[in-house]
Design a protein around this motif. Structure first.
Motif, PDB file in Angstrom:
ATOM      1  N   GLY A 124      26.392 -56.022  -7.480  1.00 59.47           N
ATOM      2  CA  GLY A 124      27.299 -55.447  -8.453  1.00 59.47           C
ATOM      3  C   GLY A 124      27.949 -56.557  -9.260  1.00 59.47           C
ATOM      4  N   GLY A 125      29.160 -56.310  -9.706  1.00 59.02           N
ATOM      5  CA  GLY A 125      29.836 -57.266 -10.553  1.00 59.02           C
ATOM      6  C   GLY A 125      30.153 -58.588  -9.880  1.00 59.02           C
ATOM      7  N   GLU A 126      30.210 -58.614  -8.547  1.00 60.31           N
ATOM      8  CA  GLU A 126      30.488 -59.865  -7.829  1.00 60.31           C
ATOM      9  C   GLU A 126      29.274 -60.794  -7.814  1.00 60.31           C
ATOM     10  N   MET A 127      28.103 -60.302  -8.182  1.00 60.86           N
ATOM     11  CA  MET A 127      26.866 -61.095  -8.197  1.00 60.86           C
ATOM     12  C   MET A 127      26.592 -61.726  -6.819  1.00 60.86           C
ATOM     13  N   GLN A 128      26.871 -60.964  -5.764  1.00 58.24           N
ATOM     14  CA  GLN A 128      26.701 -61.464  -4.404  1.00 58.24           C
ATOM     15  C   GLN A 128      25.779 -60.528  -3.639  1.00 58.24           C
ATOM     16  N   TYR A 129      24.658 -61.074  -3.138  1.00 62.25           N
ATOM     17  CA  TYR A 129      23.775 -60.270  -2.302  1.00 62.25           C
ATOM     18  C   TYR A 129      24.416 -60.027  -0.935  1.00 62.25           C
ATOM     19  N   GLY A 130      23.954 -58.984  -0.267  1.00 64.19           N
ATOM     20  CA  GLY A 130      24.408 -58.667   1.075  1.00 64.19           C
ATOM     21  C   GLY A 130      23.377 -57.833   1.780  1.00 64.19           C
ATOM     22  N   MET A 131      23.724 -56.591   2.058  1.00 62.99           N
ATOM     23  CA  MET A 131      22.818 -55.704   2.761  1.00 62.99           C
ATOM     24  C   MET A 131      21.626 -55.321   1.887  1.00 62.99           C
ATOM     25  N   SER A 132      20.647 -54.658   2.502  1.00 63.69           N
ATOM     26  CA  SER A 132      19.417 -54.267   1.821  1.00 63.69           C
ATOM     27  C   SER A 132      19.200 -52.761   1.927  1.00 63.69           C
ATOM     28  N   ALA A 133      18.377 -52.258   1.038  1.00 59.78           N
ATOM     29  CA  ALA A 133      17.862 -50.897   1.137  1.00 59.78           C
ATOM     30  C   ALA A 133      16.359 -50.985   1.376  1.00 59.78           C
ATOM     31  N   ARG A 134      15.757 -49.858   1.740  1.00 65.08           N
ATOM     32  CA  ARG A 134      14.315 -49.791   1.961  1.00 65.08           C
ATOM     33  C   ARG A 134      13.757 -48.546   1.293  1.00 65.08           C
ATOM     34  N   GLY A 135      12.462 -48.569   1.068  1.00 65.63           N
ATOM     35  CA  GLY A 135      11.827 -47.386   0.523  1.00 65.63           C
ATOM     36  C   GLY A 135      11.760 -46.248   1.524  1.00 65.63           C
ATOM     37  N   LEU A 136      11.457 -46.571   2.779  1.00 64.62           N
ATOM     38  CA  LEU A 136      11.257 -45.539   3.798  1.00 64.62           C
ATOM     39  C   LEU A 136      11.400 -46.175   5.175  1.00 64.62           C
ATOM     40  N   ALA A 137      11.936 -45.408   6.118  1.00 67.96           N
ATOM     41  CA  ALA A 137      11.994 -45.834   7.516  1.00 67.96           C
ATOM     42  C   ALA A 137      11.211 -44.841   8.357  1.00 67.96           C
ATOM     43  N   ILE A 138      10.451 -45.342   9.318  1.00 73.06           N
ATOM     44  CA  ILE A 138       9.631 -44.481  10.164  1.00 73.06           C
ATOM     45  C   ILE A 138       9.833 -44.873  11.623  1.00 73.06           C
ATOM     46  N   ASP A 139      10.261 -43.894  12.415  1.00 75.42           N
ATOM     47  CA  ASP A 139      10.407 -44.037  13.874  1.00 75.42           C
ATOM     48  C   ASP A 139      11.359 -45.162  14.260  1.00 75.42           C
ATOM     49  N   THR A 140      12.474 -45.233  13.560  1.00 74.20           N
ATOM     50  CA  THR A 140      13.508 -46.210  13.898  1.00 74.20           C
ATOM     51  C   THR A 140      14.220 -45.799  15.183  1.00 74.20           C
ATOM     52  N   ALA A 141      14.420 -46.760  16.091  1.00 75.41           N
ATOM     53  CA  ALA A 141      15.170 -46.567  17.339  1.00 75.41           C
ATOM     54  C   ALA A 141      14.527 -45.551  18.274  1.00 75.41           C
ATOM     55  N   LEU A 142      13.203 -45.473  18.247  1.00 77.31           N
ATOM     56  CA  LEU A 142      12.476 -44.710  19.254  1.00 77.31           C
ATOM     57  C   LEU A 142      11.930 -45.684  20.297  1.00 77.31           C
ATOM     58  N   PRO A 143      11.530 -45.192  21.469  1.00 81.86           N
ATOM     59  CA  PRO A 143      11.042 -46.099  22.526  1.00 81.86           C
ATOM     60  C   PRO A 143       9.624 -46.610  22.268  1.00 81.86           C
ATOM     61  N   ARG A 144       9.395 -47.064  21.040  1.00 81.55           N
ATOM     62  CA  ARG A 144       8.140 -47.702  20.642  1.00 81.55           C
ATOM     63  C   ARG A 144       8.434 -48.509  19.391  1.00 81.55           C
ATOM     64  N   PRO A 145       7.570 -49.412  19.010  1.00 83.91           N
ATOM     65  CA  PRO A 145       7.858 -50.246  17.837  1.00 83.91           C
ATOM     66  C   PRO A 145       8.062 -49.423  16.571  1.00 83.91           C
ATOM     67  N   GLU A 146       9.034 -49.832  15.794  1.00 86.42           N
ATOM     68  CA  GLU A 146       9.278 -49.184  14.511  1.00 86.42           C
ATOM     69  C   GLU A 146       8.161 -49.522  13.535  1.00 86.42           C
ATOM     70  N   GLU A 147       7.847 -48.568  12.669  1.00 88.46           N
ATOM     71  CA  GLU A 147       6.835 -48.787  11.641  1.00 88.46           C
ATOM     72  C   GLU A 147       7.532 -49.147  10.335  1.00 88.46           C
ATOM     73  N   PHE A 148       7.049 -50.201   9.694  1.00 85.30           N
ATOM     74  CA  PHE A 148       7.649 -50.665   8.453  1.00 85.30           C
ATOM     75  C   PHE A 148       6.681 -50.449   7.296  1.00 85.30           C
ATOM     76  N   PRO A 149       6.859 -49.352   6.532  1.00 85.83           N
ATOM     77  CA  PRO A 149       6.010 -49.147   5.352  1.00 85.83           C
ATOM     78  C   PRO A 149       6.159 -50.293   4.366  1.00 85.83           C
ATOM     79  N   LEU A 150       5.139 -50.447   3.530  1.00 87.53           N
ATOM     80  CA  LEU A 150       5.074 -51.584   2.615  1.00 87.53           C
ATOM     81  C   LEU A 150       4.939 -51.113   1.177  1.00 87.53           C
TER      82      LEU A 150
END
Length: 521
Positions: free
Chosen positions: A167-193
């Motif tokens: 924004g106006g502070e011109m400071q990066y911080g957190m990120s967004a993503r296009g999509l999240a798949i199977d986050t915090a399940l008892p198996r590896p998370e899938e990271f779409p590209l």
């Protein structure tokens, strides 16, 4: 531990006219968003093809410092010689970014691939020799610069489907993503590209830049459009068409990713000299019914997962409300200037939940916080899922909280000062400010509406905090004996039977019995 993952390049016969050398030689090809959605749908009907890691070893083995030496030659920036308010620069492959991304320039409805050239980059002291790199290497991503500052970028797409903005502070911080798949399940998370990008050339004087992207993963494909408008609050209009390849157990729409190591409410990992270390300090939600929720973030001992059920949410986001430099004393990465990101759903999102994942971390360089919308409807192969939303990036929320909002959350040992403690309890001090609170006189009684899912609440009080023109609610929670199960707390303030604050919600996990020190003299 969550990392920003590299891209996966997709190259097969499903895009014969777009990706073949012959097509490149012939020049540009027709393009629009409807065509992109059709390609994503067609791609979803075919098996997933991964080309991750097909990168020269010399690039895979780069150190962080060596990778930082590789610079795009700004003399080759897109639209540099045009009457445009934007310029685009490209990222080189290497380090974590090991799968080529194909990038096109889009103008007047026609797309032309931007060929990789070693002349586009300066390799500095990286140890790389441009002449030794493949001529068809590809790129890792891109960034936009705006006419108000040609030195600092305002948007970057780099790594899996990650992107971030300022924004106006011109400071990066957190990120967004296009999509999240199977986050915090008892198996590896899938990271779409994001495997392909189309950068539309902005018209003269146009203050909005448009980007199209093709998303691919083992479980889904997607077509995305981003309309990016810079400002004190940078706004992105996102249109997403998602095509599942197979059933997806936990789909995350509009996912946000951040970091919380330690803060005033959670000092479990406060080993550093800086008082607080975090990109975001809370999750804000505006429910479909109009209730404002504020959930302070924590760095838990074990992974935590929470779901806030709702219907047609009006907004949610990860926020950095605390913008006081004295609370961080970081003059390197400036946590006090980190932007918040607010998701504003457009249209009918139906039933679902805002889901929050908090992952233990001992290092501020790893993202350990994720928030997203999860639809209740089962996700099956062959569907078309359409979502539109605005992303607002900035240090102040675009949706004003008209009620008093939570300003601070403090925690510590419970009990009465000067009296011997007979049992363990946790003290909570929650400060509220804003709204109508500056107007509340001494003859008005402010009362807390407070609940706990377990244990008991005691020593509750509410008193004015003149320094912030607000009120502080303090209380102790006595946990059940010998349990470490999380306790859910909810609090809001009322005056004259009317709500005057947003709802503070918190999840506290009591420490093991052996760590419940009473600190009696």
């Amino acid at each position: 531990m969550m990392r920003r993952h590299a891209f996966i390049f997709w190259l097969c016969i499903l895009l014969p006219g777009l990706l073949s050398p012959a097509a490149a030689a012939e020049g540009s090809e027709p393009f629009d968003y409807a065509w992109l959605k059709g390609r994503a749908r067609t791609l979803a009907a075919a098996p997933y093809v991964s080309h991750e890691g097909e990168l020269p070893k010399v690039l895979q083995n780069l150190s962080w410092d060596a990778y930082q030496q590789i610079r795009f030659d700004r003399g080759h920036a897109l639209w540099r010689k045009d009457d445009s308010l934007f310029r685009a620069e490209l990222f080189h492959l290497g380090l974590y970014f090991r799968t080529p991304v194909t990038i096109y320039e889009l103008e007047n409805g026609r797309a032309a691939q931007i060929p990789y050239s070693r002349d586009l980059f300066q390799y500095g002291k990286s140890g790389l020799k441009g002449a030794h790199l493949p001529k068809d290497l590809g790129f890792a991503g891109f960034r936009f610069l705006y006419h108000t500052d040609w030195e600092r970028d305002l948007v970057a797409f780099l790594g899996a489907s990650y992107f971030r903005a300022v924004g106006g502070e011109m400071q990066y911080g957190m990120s967004a993503r296009g999509l999240a798949i199977d986050t915090a399940l008892p198996r590896p998370e899938e990271f779409p590209l994001f495997t392909h990008f189309w950068l539309e050339k902005p018209g003269p004087g146009r203050d909005t830049a448009t980007v199209y992207a093709l998303l691919d993963s083992p479980s889904a494909t997607g077509a995305y459009r981003f309309d990016i408008r810079p400002g004190q609050h940078l706004t992105m209009r996102v249109d997403a068409a998602i095509y599942p390849r197979k059933p997806i157990e936990r789909l995350g729409i509009a996912p946000l990713t951040s970091m919380f190591l330690s803060g005033e409410n959670d000092r479990r990992m406060a080993y550093d000299w800086r008082p607080e270390i975090h990109d975001s300090d809370g999750l804000a939600i505006l429910t479909g019914a109009g209730e404002w929720l504020w959930r302070p973030l924590v760095n838990p001992r074990q992974l935590r997962f929470n779901a806030y059920m709702d219907s047609n949410p009006r907004g949610f986001g990860l926020a950095q409300r605390d913008q006081n430099f004295d609370h961080y004393h970081d003059d390197g990465v400036f946590y006090d200037k980190r932007p918040s990101v607010w998701v504003e759903p457009l249209g009918d999102w139906g039933e679902g939940s805002v889901q929050l994942v908090e992952i233990p971390t001992v290092d501020e360089t790893f993202d350990n916080i994720v928030a997203f919308w999860n639809p209740s409807r089962p996700v099956e192969a062959g569907q078309e899922l359409l979502y539109s939303y605005n992303l607002h990036w900035g240090t102040r929320p675009p949706e004003p909280v008209r009620l008093a909002r939570v300003a601070d959350t403090f925690t510590g040992l419970g009990g009465v000062i000067g009296k011997k403690r007979e049992y363990y309890s946790k003290r909570f001090a929650v400060d509220f400010a804003g709204g109508d609170m500056p107007m509340i006189g001494a003859d008005t009684t402010v009362t807390p509406v407070l609940s706990s899912s377990a244990g008991r609440i005691e020593i509750t009080s509410v008193r004015p905090q003149h320094a912030i023109k607000g009120f502080r609610c303090m209380f102790d929670v006595v946990p059940p004996d010998n349990t470490e199960r999380p306790i859910d707390l909810r609090l809001h303030l009322e005056a004259g039977g009317r709500r005057i604050s947003e709802t503070w919600t918190y999840q506290w996990s009591p420490p093991p019995a052996g760590e419940r020190q009473l600190y009696n003299p």
